[in-house]
Design a protein around this motif. Structure first.
Motif, PDB file in Angstrom:
ATOM      1  N   GLY A   1       0.813  -1.210   0.000  1.00 25.36           N
ATOM      2  CA  GLY A   1       0.000   0.000   0.000  1.00 25.36           C
ATOM      3  C   GLY A   1       0.844   1.256   0.000  1.00 25.36           C
ATOM      4  N   LYS A   2       0.210   2.381  -0.330  1.00 20.29           N
ATOM      5  CA  LYS A   2       0.863   3.689  -0.297  1.00 20.29           C
ATOM      6  C   LYS A   2       0.759   4.327   1.088  1.00 20.29           C
ATOM      7  CE  LYS A   2      -0.263   4.784  -5.121  1.00 20.29           C
ATOM      8  NZ  LYS A   2      -0.900   5.795  -6.004  1.00 20.29           N
ATOM      9  N   ALA A   3      -0.217   3.859   1.864  1.00 22.00           N
ATOM     10  CA  ALA A   3      -0.472   4.394   3.199  1.00 22.00           C
ATOM     11  C   ALA A   3      -1.336   3.372   3.921  1.00 22.00           C
ATOM     12  CB  ALA A   3      -1.166   5.752   3.111  1.00 22.00           C
ATOM     13  N   CYS A   4      -1.702   3.672   5.126  1.00 20.47           N
ATOM     14  CA  CYS A   4      -2.511   2.725   5.892  1.00 20.47           C
ATOM     15  C   CYS A   4      -3.819   2.424   5.166  1.00 20.47           C
ATOM     16  CB  CYS A   4      -2.797   3.291   7.280  1.00 20.47           C
ATOM     17  SG  CYS A   4      -3.938   4.680   7.291  1.00 20.47           S
ATOM     18  N   PRO A   5      -4.338   1.206   5.312  1.00 14.18           N
ATOM     19  CA  PRO A   5      -5.611   0.890   4.670  1.00 14.18           C
ATOM     20  C   PRO A   5      -6.741   1.741   5.239  1.00 14.18           C
ATOM     21  CG  PRO A   5      -4.498  -1.110   5.451  1.00 14.18           C
ATOM     22  CD  PRO A   5      -3.773   0.049   6.036  1.00 14.18           C
ATOM     23  N   ALA A   6      -7.684   2.092   4.369  1.00 17.00           N
ATOM     24  CA  ALA A   6      -8.934   2.729   4.781  1.00 17.00           C
ATOM     25  C   ALA A   6     -10.020   2.047   3.967  1.00 17.00           C
ATOM     26  CB  ALA A   6      -8.904   4.227   4.531  1.00 17.00           C
ATOM     27  N   LEU A   7     -10.748   1.122   4.597  1.00 11.77           N
ATOM     28  CA  LEU A   7     -11.665   0.228   3.894  1.00 11.77           C
ATOM     29  C   LEU A   7     -13.081   0.418   4.403  1.00 11.77           C
ATOM     30  CD1 LEU A   7      -9.431  -2.973   4.070  1.00 11.77           C
ATOM     31  CD2 LEU A   7      -9.668  -1.414   2.126  1.00 11.77           C
ATOM     32  N   HIS A   8     -13.998   0.514   3.470  1.00  9.21           N
ATOM     33  CA  HIS A   8     -15.386   0.750   3.836  1.00  9.21           C
ATOM     34  C   HIS A   8     -16.153  -0.542   4.093  1.00  9.21           C
ATOM     35  CE1 HIS A   8     -19.702   1.514   3.006  1.00  9.21           C
ATOM     36  NE2 HIS A   8     -19.458   2.594   3.716  1.00  9.21           N
ATOM     37  N   THR A   9     -16.002  -1.530   3.204  1.00  7.95           N
ATOM     38  CA  THR A   9     -16.807  -2.747   3.295  1.00  7.95           C
ATOM     39  C   THR A   9     -16.011  -3.955   2.839  1.00  7.95           C
ATOM     40  OG1 THR A   9     -18.861  -1.535   2.833  1.00  7.95           O
ATOM     41  CG2 THR A   9     -18.919  -3.905   2.497  1.00  7.95           C
ATOM     42  N   PHE A  10     -16.201  -5.059   3.553  1.00  3.16           N
ATOM     43  CA  PHE A  10     -15.750  -6.371   3.101  1.00  3.16           C
ATOM     44  C   PHE A  10     -16.963  -7.288   3.156  1.00  3.16           C
ATOM     45  CE2 PHE A  10     -14.260 -10.711   3.885  1.00  3.16           C
ATOM     46  CZ  PHE A  10     -13.372 -10.870   2.817  1.00  3.16           C
ATOM     47  N   GLY A  11     -17.165  -8.067   2.092  1.00  2.00           N
ATOM     48  CA  GLY A  11     -18.312  -8.957   2.087  1.00  2.00           C
ATOM     49  C   GLY A  11     -18.044 -10.246   1.345  1.00  2.00           C
ATOM     50  N   ILE A  12     -18.731 -11.311   1.768  1.00  2.00           N
ATOM     51  CA  ILE A  12     -18.725 -12.586   1.048  1.00  2.00           C
ATOM     52  C   ILE A  12     -20.179 -12.946   0.748  1.00  2.00           C
ATOM     53  CG2 ILE A  12     -16.532 -13.419   1.956  1.00  2.00           C
ATOM     54  CD1 ILE A  12     -18.106 -15.070   4.005  1.00  2.00           C
ATOM     55  N   TYR A  13     -20.416 -13.525  -0.427  1.00  2.00           N
ATOM     56  CA  TYR A  13     -21.783 -13.710  -0.903  1.00  2.00           C
ATOM     57  C   TYR A  13     -21.887 -15.015  -1.692  1.00  2.00           C
ATOM     58  CZ  TYR A  13     -21.600  -8.693   0.002  1.00  2.00           C
ATOM     59  OH  TYR A  13     -21.400  -7.471   0.598  1.00  2.00           O
ATOM     60  N   LYS A  14     -23.133 -15.455  -1.878  1.00  2.00           N
ATOM     61  CA  LYS A  14     -23.409 -16.642  -2.693  1.00  2.00           C
ATOM     62  C   LYS A  14     -24.242 -16.213  -3.900  1.00  2.00           C
ATOM     63  CE  LYS A  14     -23.266 -21.051  -3.572  1.00  2.00           C
ATOM     64  NZ  LYS A  14     -23.461 -20.829  -5.029  1.00  2.00           N
ATOM     65  N   GLU A  15     -23.739 -16.513  -5.098  1.00  2.00           N
ATOM     66  CA  GLU A  15     -24.468 -16.141  -6.309  1.00  2.00           C
ATOM     67  C   GLU A  15     -25.814 -16.842  -6.360  1.00  2.00           C
ATOM     68  OE1 GLU A  15     -24.049 -17.288 -10.922  1.00  2.00           O
ATOM     69  OE2 GLU A  15     -22.270 -16.275 -10.104  1.00  2.00           O
ATOM     70  N   GLN A  16     -26.882 -16.017  -6.536  1.00  2.00           N
ATOM     71  CA  GLN A  16     -28.226 -16.579  -6.602  1.00  2.00           C
ATOM     72  C   GLN A  16     -29.203 -15.523  -7.103  1.00  2.00           C
ATOM     73  OE1 GLN A  16     -29.734 -17.435  -2.589  1.00  2.00           O
ATOM     74  NE2 GLN A  16     -28.220 -16.009  -1.788  1.00  2.00           N
ATOM     75  N   PHE A  17     -30.290 -15.976  -7.697  1.00  2.00           N
ATOM     76  CA  PHE A  17     -31.350 -15.073  -8.103  1.00  2.00           C
ATOM     77  C   PHE A  17     -32.233 -14.750  -6.908  1.00  2.00           C
ATOM     78  CE2 PHE A  17     -30.305 -16.576 -12.346  1.00  2.00           C
ATOM     79  CZ  PHE A  17     -30.549 -15.455 -13.139  1.00  2.00           C
ATOM     80  N   ALA A  18     -32.691 -13.511  -6.853  1.00  2.00           N
ATOM     81  CA  ALA A  18     -33.709 -13.158  -5.886  1.00  2.00           C
ATOM     82  C   ALA A  18     -35.042 -13.714  -6.364  1.00  2.00           C
ATOM     83  CB  ALA A  18     -33.794 -11.634  -5.746  1.00  2.00           C
ATOM     84  N   LYS A  19     -35.966 -13.869  -5.432  1.00  2.00           N
ATOM     85  CA  LYS A  19     -37.319 -14.231  -5.834  1.00  2.00           C
ATOM     86  C   LYS A  19     -37.898 -13.094  -6.659  1.00  2.00           C
ATOM     87  CE  LYS A  19     -38.264 -17.167  -1.835  1.00  2.00           C
ATOM     88  NZ  LYS A  19     -39.139 -17.396  -0.654  1.00  2.00           N
ATOM     89  N   LYS A  20     -38.693 -13.436  -7.636  1.00  2.00           N
ATOM     90  CA  LYS A  20     -39.237 -12.405  -8.514  1.00  2.00           C
ATOM     91  C   LYS A  20     -40.099 -11.417  -7.737  1.00  2.00           C
ATOM     92  CE  LYS A  20     -39.133 -14.516 -13.076  1.00  2.00           C
ATOM     93  NZ  LYS A  20     -39.902 -14.776 -14.302  1.00  2.00           N
ATOM     94  N   ARG A  21     -39.857 -10.154  -7.997  1.00  2.00           N
ATOM     95  CA  ARG A  21     -40.678  -9.107  -7.406  1.00  2.00           C
ATOM     96  C   ARG A  21     -42.034  -9.081  -8.125  1.00  2.00           C
ATOM     97  NH1 ARG A  21     -35.878  -6.417  -8.576  1.00  2.00           N
ATOM     98  NH2 ARG A  21     -36.916  -5.051 -10.064  1.00  2.00           N
ATOM     99  N   PRO A  22     -43.066  -8.549  -7.482  1.00  2.00           N
ATOM    100  CA  PRO A  22     -44.401  -8.543  -8.129  1.00  2.00           C
ATOM    101  C   PRO A  22     -44.402  -7.937  -9.518  1.00  2.00           C
ATOM    102  CG  PRO A  22     -44.569  -7.898  -5.825  1.00  2.00           C
ATOM    103  CD  PRO A  22     -43.096  -8.005  -6.134  1.00  2.00           C
ATOM    104  N   GLU A  23     -43.637  -6.848  -9.711  1.00  2.00           N
ATOM    105  CA  GLU A  23     -43.670  -6.200 -11.023  1.00  2.00           C
ATOM    106  C   GLU A  23     -42.958  -7.011 -12.102  1.00  2.00           C
ATOM    107  OE1 GLU A  23     -40.230  -4.137  -8.772  1.00  2.00           O
ATOM    108  OE2 GLU A  23     -42.093  -5.203  -8.350  1.00  2.00           O
ATOM    109  N   LEU A  24     -42.228  -8.072 -11.679  1.00  2.00           N
ATOM    110  CA  LEU A  24     -41.552  -8.924 -12.651  1.00  2.00           C
ATOM    111  C   LEU A  24     -42.209 -10.297 -12.774  1.00  2.00           C
ATOM    112  CD1 LEU A  24     -37.802  -8.190 -11.791  1.00  2.00           C
ATOM    113  CD2 LEU A  24     -39.280  -7.028 -13.422  1.00  2.00           C
ATOM    114  N   ALA A  25     -43.327 -10.477 -12.107  1.00  2.00           N
ATOM    115  CA  ALA A  25     -43.925 -11.800 -12.023  1.00  2.00           C
ATOM    116  C   ALA A  25     -44.283 -12.386 -13.377  1.00  2.00           C
ATOM    117  CB  ALA A  25     -45.181 -11.743 -11.134  1.00  2.00           C
ATOM    118  N   LYS A  26     -44.586 -11.513 -14.345  1.00  2.00           N
ATOM    119  CA  LYS A  26     -44.988 -11.993 -15.675  1.00  2.00           C
ATOM    120  C   LYS A  26     -43.824 -12.055 -16.654  1.00  2.00           C
ATOM    121  CE  LYS A  26     -49.711 -10.281 -15.142  1.00  2.00           C
ATOM    122  NZ  LYS A  26     -50.776  -9.413 -15.695  1.00  2.00           N
TER     123      LYS A  26
END
Length: 490
Positions: free
Chosen positions: A464-489
């Motif tokens: 690094g050029k200087a000390c770390p300054a980090l906002h977010t770290f995340g781990i996730y599982k790829e998946q589709f969300a359930k269809k929202r009502p406006e996408l049901a069709k």
């Protein structure tokens, strides 16, 4: 008294950036290198922008018109810009840019400064104004409106002369005065080599005077005024690494610096992040024979990771058809893309982990802020160390295949090498190959990898050029969300 003044001076960069102001051991880290302006920070948070290529080329079946098509040819049968913005609402795209004038010179509004505009078409009885319908629709649906006003003009014989500079300035003024807030102006470099820096200096002054919050997409001779840059291709793929830092000369001399445009320059002198443009179809304008060649959801997902996930903003083009509507196929693909984005990133599987760091700054910069999801908090290491190790002891074993890391970009690019490991037993560590020896971070970096099941995850900042300054770290599982009502069709 002098001690107090000294502390204020030390924390002035944080105050100017709107970051927390703490004293003594809790001082905010100082910015490093070039940093974003307020326009760029707002731009980054959009993450995705829609592009609407719609105009005379739509009706002549061209991509690059020569400026000779008659205005009467512009005849959409069912133009509905609210349909466009409803598509964007479903797709979760918060901003859009309309092509008001492409290189053929035809104007999608009744400009007072040319005879090559909607004023001279019988559509809407000669009173048509696509720019107004577009900006009104954006306002109604909470979409931020932008304008592409092509600098190159094949119709106007004054192109490249001082008289053309006057003409373009007049049209720019029309658009920036009469259609409400314009959040981005797009200055395409294609074909615009005759336009000098002096021309752009004048036009940039117009933008800053009339719409000071407007982001400028700049290329070639508009390089000095660029808030964001071309990423060097029209595939929507930014480099790995992809630094927001770059020398302005690389933007000016783009043909010799395609790799620099794509990857940025770690020690570049200006902060001008990449905007990754791509069309959902092979062409920028609509062609019926491309209905079977719309990008698949998987292709769009790949592009998302290599644009938004590579410290860039994705500029995704929808070409409205001759009806004046976004085609159903195009809309369905981005509906599904949004379901995939929402489903994957809804839950950070690291949430609830106990987080420890090797070089904690302490105070209100604790490592737990990496998981709290709040916009104003972040983790920072000590000024004495540009490296760090953070361990996330998960509350239960989790299976994941996506990693996200976000830097506090307001403080500049700081981390220059990092890796992520995991532990199946909480004791020994295994590398995630796709997340090994990464370089840039920036606003957001996303990594896909083979699924792993872990009881603990380790983030190693190894350069690094200087000390770390980090906002977010995340781990996730790829998946589709359930269809929202406006996408049901869909």
């Amino acid at each position: 008294m002098m001690g107090f003044i000294g502390k204020i001076g030390k924390c002035l960069p944080a105050l100017l950036l709107g970051l927390p102001f703490y004293t003594a051991a809790q001082d905010a880290p100082r910015p490093v290198g070039p940093v974003p302006n307020a326009r760029q920070i707002e731009w980054y948070k959009r993450e995705m922008i829609a592009f609407f290529h719609f105009g005379m080329n739509t009706f002549t079946d061209d991509n690059e018109g020569d400026g000779t098509a008659q205005p009467e040819m512009f005849q959409p049968t069912a133009l509905d810009c609210r349909q466009w913005t409803r598509v964007l609402k479903r797709a979760g795209i918060p901003s859009a840019i309309l092509v008001a004038k492409h290189a053929d010179g035809f104007c999608n509004w009744p400009s007072a400064h040319t005879d090559y505009s909607l004023k001279y078409s019988s559509w809407r009885n000669g009173k048509g104004d696509v720019v107004k319908e577009f900006t009104d629709a954006c306002k109604a649906d909470g979409i931020k409106a932008g304008i592409y006003l092509g600098p190159h003009d094949r119709h106007d014989k004054r192109y490249g002369t001082p008289q053309y500079a006057d003409y373009y300035a007049d049209q720019l003024s029309e658009l920036l005065r009469n259609y409400g807030p314009i959040w981005e102006i797009w200055w395409d470099g294609a074909g615009a080599d005759k336009l000098t820096e002096a021309f752009y200096t004048r036009w940039a002054d117009t933008v800053r005077k009339l719409q000071p919050q407007c982001v400028v997409f700049g290329t070639k001779n508009s390089n000095k005024f660029a808030d964001c840059r071309w990423n060097g291709n029209e595939s929507g793929i930014s480099g790995d690494p992809c630094w927001a830092n770059i020398d302005l000369s690389a933007i000016r001399d783009e043909a010799q610096h395609i790799d620099d445009l794509n990857k940025g320059q770690q020690n570049g002198s200006a902060f001008v992040p990449a905007e990754a443009d791509v069309s959902i179809r092979p062409s920028w304008f609509y062609h019926t024979n491309e209905n079977g060649r719309v990008k698949t959801v998987r292709e769009l997902w790949d592009i998302y990771f290599q644009s938004v996930g590579h410290n860039s903003v994705l500029l995704l083009n929808y070409p409205p058809d001759r009806r004046g509507l976004v085609h159903e196929i195009d809309a369905q693909r981005t509906d599904s893309l949004r379901l995939l984005i929402d489903g994957t990133f809804k839950n950070n599987l690291a949430k609830g982990a106990v987080v420890t760091s090797l070089h904690p700054r302490g105070g209100r910069f604790g490592a737990q802020h990496l998981l709290d999801g709040k916009p104003g908090t972040y983790y920072a290491g000590t000024d004495a160390h540009s490296t760090d190790t953070l361990v996330f002891q998960l509350p239960a074993a989790k299976t994941f295949d996506v990693i996200m890391l976000q830097e506090v970009i307001e403080l500049g690019h700081r981390t220059t090498e990092w890796s992520v490991d995991y532990s199946e037993d909480g004791k020994s560590w295994l590398a995630i190959p796709e997340a090994t020896a990464k370089q840039s971070v920036g606003y957001k970096w996303l990594i896909r990898h083979e699924p792993v099941k872990a009881k603990a995850v380790r983030l190693r900042i190894t350069g690094g050029k200087a000390c770390p300054a980090l906002h977010t770290f995340g781990i996730y599982k790829e998946q589709f969300a359930k269809k929202r009502p406006e996408l049901a069709k869909k």
